[in-house]
Design a protein around this motif. Structure first.
Motif, PDB file in Angstrom:
ATOM      1  N   ASN A  44       0.763  -1.162   0.225  1.00 38.53           N
ATOM      2  CA  ASN A  44       0.156  -0.056  -0.050  1.00 38.53           C
ATOM      3  C   ASN A  44       0.995   1.285   0.120  1.00 38.53           C
ATOM      4  N   LEU A  45       1.958   1.490   0.679  1.00 44.48           N
ATOM      5  CA  LEU A  45       2.718   2.458   0.695  1.00 44.48           C
ATOM      6  C   LEU A  45       3.639   2.523  -0.605  1.00 44.48           C
ATOM      7  N   ARG A  46       3.899   1.612  -1.374  1.00 47.26           N
ATOM      8  CA  ARG A  46       4.573   1.638  -2.508  1.00 47.26           C
ATOM      9  C   ARG A  46       3.522   2.337  -3.611  1.00 47.26           C
ATOM     10  N   THR A  47       2.103   1.796  -3.445  1.00 43.55           N
ATOM     11  CA  THR A  47       1.160   2.384  -4.234  1.00 43.55           C
ATOM     12  C   THR A  47       0.870   3.887  -3.918  1.00 43.55           C
ATOM     13  N   LEU A  48       0.964   4.400  -2.787  1.00 44.60           N
ATOM     14  CA  LEU A  48       0.765   5.729  -2.573  1.00 44.60           C
ATOM     15  C   LEU A  48       2.041   6.487  -3.129  1.00 44.60           C
TER      16      LEU A  48
END
Length: 404
Positions: free
Chosen positions: A1-5
């Motif tokens: 999720n952090l990478r997506t953000l």
């Protein structure tokens, strides 16, 4: 999720706006950034970096809520985290004066100085990037840097190698901004920065193609230094290879190198000896070649020629004999007011100060027709300058035209 953000934030400010509309989102991100999971911590740092590259509002939000943690992590001893934190702080510092003031108040300078001594080149580069953006347009921050011995911390990195290009580029920009105000030139001189920069430029002039990352800030820095008292120009000129090296940069395929070199020479020509070396040396032909170039280069070339011409009849006469008017008079057809003013000033000096200038301007360059086209220019200063030349030096011919 952090990478997506992280990826979303790099795509544009609309995604960052959406993120900020979610209640408590930034606090949650900060919680992960300050947590114990190193992998998540680094991804959160990337997210914060990309947010800091958004709008001024985004940068201010990061400055107020996250920057204290970023400054703290500069001293973490973890190179990846130091690198990312310094780069983010550099983004923030580059956004606005308000951000720079907030960061200064949060004590950013001392830990950045420490990072300049890191064995990790990426960390040093990020620290220098942050310092260069902090130094922009802020004599107060520059003064704090000087007191913190920034020059001593930068000097070890002021050397060229293929592995050191990125670090040298950022270090050169720090020195450029320190030199901008003119307040710290004595410190740059006494600690050997001027001598070192000139030596680097001499070496880099022979490396083809010219390296834009390094050559541009180094030339800008030297130009800033030489815009101060003449003693700094004389110090730079102690290296006999400086003017030959600047000649090489004027022939560069790199347009930034040509523009910045003209800026350096314009600032050096406050000294009469430099004027004579430029006017009567091989560099003049390269300067004249820049007059037909693109606008920003053209204007720098005209400024330099004006600086040379105003130093007296001998210099101005040699400029005319070197066919200066033949390249300057066509510029009178341009629509740019600044360039027109410079070209008109040069033409007036050539006509007034040299024995053949008046005749060359009229007969060889067809300058009269170009002046007459400017008699009714929309800009008052241009109209006045054009009419002054016509009335003062060609008044009799105008009367003849009117009578016929």
């Amino acid at each position: 999720n952090l990478r997506t953000l992280r990826q979303a934030f790099s795509q544009g400010t609309a995604y960052i706006d959406t993120f900020f509309k979610v209640d408590n989102a930034l606090n949650l991100l900060v919680g992960i950034y300050t947590g114990n999971d190193s992998a998540q911590q680094l991804e959160a740092a990337w997210c914060i970096t990309n947010i800091s590259a958004g709008t001024t509002d985004h940068s201010l939000a990061i400055c107020k809520q996250v920057a204290p943690y970023l400054v703290t992590y500069l001293s973490s001893g973890i190179p990846q985290l130091q690198d990312q934190s310094a780069w983010t702080l550099g983004n923030l510092a580059g956004d606005s004066a308000e951000c720079r003031q907030l960061l200064q108040a949060q004590g950013i300078i001392p830990p950045l100085m420490q990072l300049l001594q890191s064995p990790n080149k990426s960390v040093v580069q990020s620290a220098a990037f942050a310092l260069s953006n902090l130094a922009k347009e802020s004599t107060d921050i520059c003064s704090e840097m000087i007191k913190a011995s920034v020059i001593q911390h930068l000097l070890p990195h002021l050397s060229f190698s293929t592995e050191n290009v990125s670090v040298l580029a950022e270090v050169s920009w720090v020195l450029t901004y320190l030199a901008t105000s003119g307040l710290f030139l004595e410190e740059l001189s006494t600690q050997g920065v001027i001598t070192k920069i000139v030596s680097l430029l001499v070496s880099l002039s022979d490396i083809q193609p010219h390296e834009p990352q390094i050559v541009t800030p180094l030339l800008r820095c030297l130009g800033n230094i030489c815009s101060g008292p003449d003693k700094y120009t004389l110090e730079a000129k102690q290296n006999a290879e400086l003017l030959p090296s600047l000649c090489k940069f004027l022939s560069s395929d790199l347009r930034h190198a040509r523009k910045e070199t003209l800026w350096v020479l314009s600032n050096m020509t406050g000294d009469i000896d430099v004027c004579k070396e430029v006017t009567f040396g091989p560099i003049l032909s390269h300067v004249l070649e820049q007059v037909p170039a693109a606008f920003d280069i053209k204007s720098e070339a005209l400024y330099l020629l004006c600086n040379l011409a105003c130093h007296g009849e001998d210099i101005c006469t040699h400029l005319v004999e070197s066919k200066m008017l033949q390249v300057v008079v066509p510029v009178l057809k341009t629509h740019d007011v600044e360039v027109l003013n410079l070209a008109l000033a040069l033409c007036e000096m050539a006509i007034r100060m040299t024995p053949n200038g008046k005749n060359i301007f009229e007969k060889e360059c067809e300058g009269m027709a170009k002046l007459e086209a400017l008699e009714y220019h929309s800009n008052e200063a241009i109209r006045t300058a054009a009419n002054h030349i016509l009335d003062m030096y060609y008044g009799d011919k105008e009367e003849e035209v009117k009578m016929t």
